[in-house]
Design an enzyme around this catalytic site. Structure first.
Site, PDB file in Angstrom:
ATOM      1  CB  SER A 252      12.811  -0.394  13.447  1.00  0.00           C
ATOM      2  OG  SER A 252      12.838  -1.733  13.916  1.00  0.00           O
ATOM      3  CE  LYS A 253      17.473   0.355   7.789  1.00  0.00           C
ATOM      4  NZ  LYS A 253      18.156   1.093   6.708  1.00  0.00           N
ATOM      5  NE  ARG A 254      19.172  -2.144  12.788  1.00  0.00           N
ATOM      6  CZ  ARG A 254      20.150  -2.292  11.907  1.00  0.00           C
ATOM      7  NH1 ARG A 254      20.242  -3.418  11.239  1.00  0.00           N
ATOM      8  NH2 ARG A 254      21.024  -1.328  11.681  1.00  0.00           N
TER       9      ARG A 254
END
Length: 503
Positions: A252-254
């Protein structure tokens, strides 16, 4: 049988490395069997789909070297290849299911469905559609639809028994029908959901093998049932293992940059990134870590895909990219690639207005604008020191801005300014104070060319990555702070503000 595979991204954001990963395996399987690789755009989410996102996806896949045989840009015998252009096809198939008695109209309002779910949760039940639409007679449902009452079309699902799915890598998978919801097939606006459009398109486009991520396993019973209702043969299914972060969570981009545009902007070679994605879940017979797309095609075996969650390790990608640079680029090729990457007229011209009035000689360009051509700044914590902000203020500002920009699709200077300016008063800062830590996070120093112009030039991938990088450098918020700030952020404006805390 002529093998036909496909990749079907949704144009609702940046081109994801997961899309490239799945596309690569579909491409290799089709090419290995002398078949066709199809690109289809799943843009039925009209509120989020954009032409700009579609263009970025196509450009990113081309940059990687994955060429498709049919698609929205080149056409083909089975088009159109955008789902938004196939609405009448889906409606006709939904009406066929209604006529057969395999689907039904549901007139429940969103409020009624939300009440239903709350009551189910209160009773300790798993929230799912309760079949209320089935209690209407066909005549009554047709009459209400004829009067123009808003409704959706849902598929019927068996209430008992088990659905058995055959997967090329996983064998037989049993999923109880009790876990399968009565899926909406056609929304109230007349557009299909993913499930109806996916099945109809795969059949009409002659797709023989559906190679996709394992997150779609739980949707397979719905798809199998639709194939049965239509009397069609279902393609062979193959669910690839998901790419994962080092902590084994879904990529995930987080936690990791996920956009292909990020890796392109950071100066990775497309050959190296494709090589790295090829290693995800599969390996060469001789276990070689560095190989070209042609070498992968020569040895590819879908049945040798490993099911363990492949970890996307940027450090490993860096090492592999370095090998490609050192071993495959001579001096001339190296210079050509560097020029193609960043030091070209197209990339330089937008920078000129930001620096021309600020320099007296060309040697000042790099100190002033070097951050526009670099990756993640080497932050000095002292640089964040500000007369009106302490460390917690800086972290709070960076976190709120990061959340705000995560949901910003319209990425240009004025929109960026408006998005950040809107945070100043609710957070209790003057705009010039609020932007102080942003300068350091984005440019690496408290002073730089105009901030929002620079952010627009850098693009969403690098800006978001730099904000997260600065937060990590400063220690970030604690779990308690994060929860409190999420509540504060959500309360700022319940409309256009992005959701935080979810996946």
């Amino acid at each position: 049988m002529t093998v036909r595979t496909r990749i079907a991204p949704s144009p609702t954001g940046d081109p994801h490395v997961g899309t490239a990963y799945v596309a690569l395996f579909n491409y290799c399987f089709a090419r290995q069997h002398g078949g066709s690789f199809v690109l289809r755009i799943e843009d039925t989410d009209s509120a989020r789909s954009t032409a700009a996102s579609e263009a970025m996806i196509l450009d990113a896949l081309r940059w990687l070297g994955l060429a498709w045989d049919e698609g929205p840009d080149i056409g083909g015998a089975r088009g159109p290849y955008r789902q938004s252009e196939r609405a009448e096809i889906y409606r006709a198939h939904a009406e066929q299911l209604l006529a057969q008695g395999d689907a039904f109209r549901c007139f429940a309002t969103p409020e009624e469905l939300e009440t239903m779910r709350r009551e189910q949760v209160a009773r300790g039940e798993t929230p799912r559609y309760d079949g209320r639409g089935l209690r209407l007679s066909a005549a009554e449902a047709e009459a209400r639809a004829g009067r123009g009452e808003p409704h959706v079309i849902r598929m019927k699902v068996p209430g008992e028994g088990v659905c058995r799915i055959s997967d090329r890598l996983r064998g037989e998978i049993d999923i109880p029908w009790a876990q399968v919801d009565m899926q909406v097939l056609l929304k109230a606006d007349g557009m299909p959901t993913y499930h109806l459009a996916n099945v109809v398109d795969d059949h009409l486009m002659g797709i023989t093998h559906v190679i996709r991520g394992e997150e779609w396993i739980n949707s397979a019973p719905k798809h199998q049932l639709l194939y049965r209702y239509f009397g069609w043969t279902m393609p062979e299914l193959c669910h690839l293992p998901l790419l994962r972060n080092p902590d084994q969570s879904k990529l995930s981009k987080r936690k990791n940059p996920t956009s292909i545009n990020y890796y392109r902007a950071m100066g990775y070679l497309p050959e190296a990134l494709l090589n790295y994605l090829g290693r995800m879940g599969w390996s060469m017979p001789d276990e070689a870590e560095k190989f070209s797309l042609a070498e992968m095609l020569a040895h590819f075996d879908l049945d040798k895909v490993r099911l363990g969650g492949p970890v996307f390790d940027i450090g490993k990608l860096d090492w592999l990219n370095g090998r490609w640079i050192r071993e495959d680029l001579d001096e001339r090729a190296f210079a050509d690639r560097v020029a193609e990457w960043a030091f070209n007229r197209q990339r330089l011209e937008p920078v000129v207005p930001l620096i021309k009035e600020r320099i007296e000689k060309f040697t000042e360009i790099v100190p002033l604008a070097g951050f526009l051509f670099s990756g993640l700044p080497a932050h000095d914590e002292d640089a964040f020191v500000h007369r009106k902000l302490d460390k917690e203020d800086c972290v709070r500002i960076l976190q709120f801005v990061s959340w705000r920009l995560d949901a910003l699709d319209d990425w240009h200077r004025d929109r960026l300014f408006a998005a950040v300016e809107a945070l100043a008063e609710p957070l209790g800062y003057k705009l010039r104070d609020l932007t102080a830590p942003l300068y350091v996070a984005i440019a690496g120093s408290p002073s730089a060319p105009p901030l929002f112009d620079a952010m627009a030039l850098l693009g969403p991938d690098l800006v978001r990555a730099r904000l997260r990088h600065a937060l990590v450098h400063l220690g970030g918020p604690s779990k308690k702070q994060t929860k409190q700030w999420q509540k504060e952020f959500a309360a700022l404006d319940p409309g256009p503000w992005p959701s935080v805390g979810g996946k």
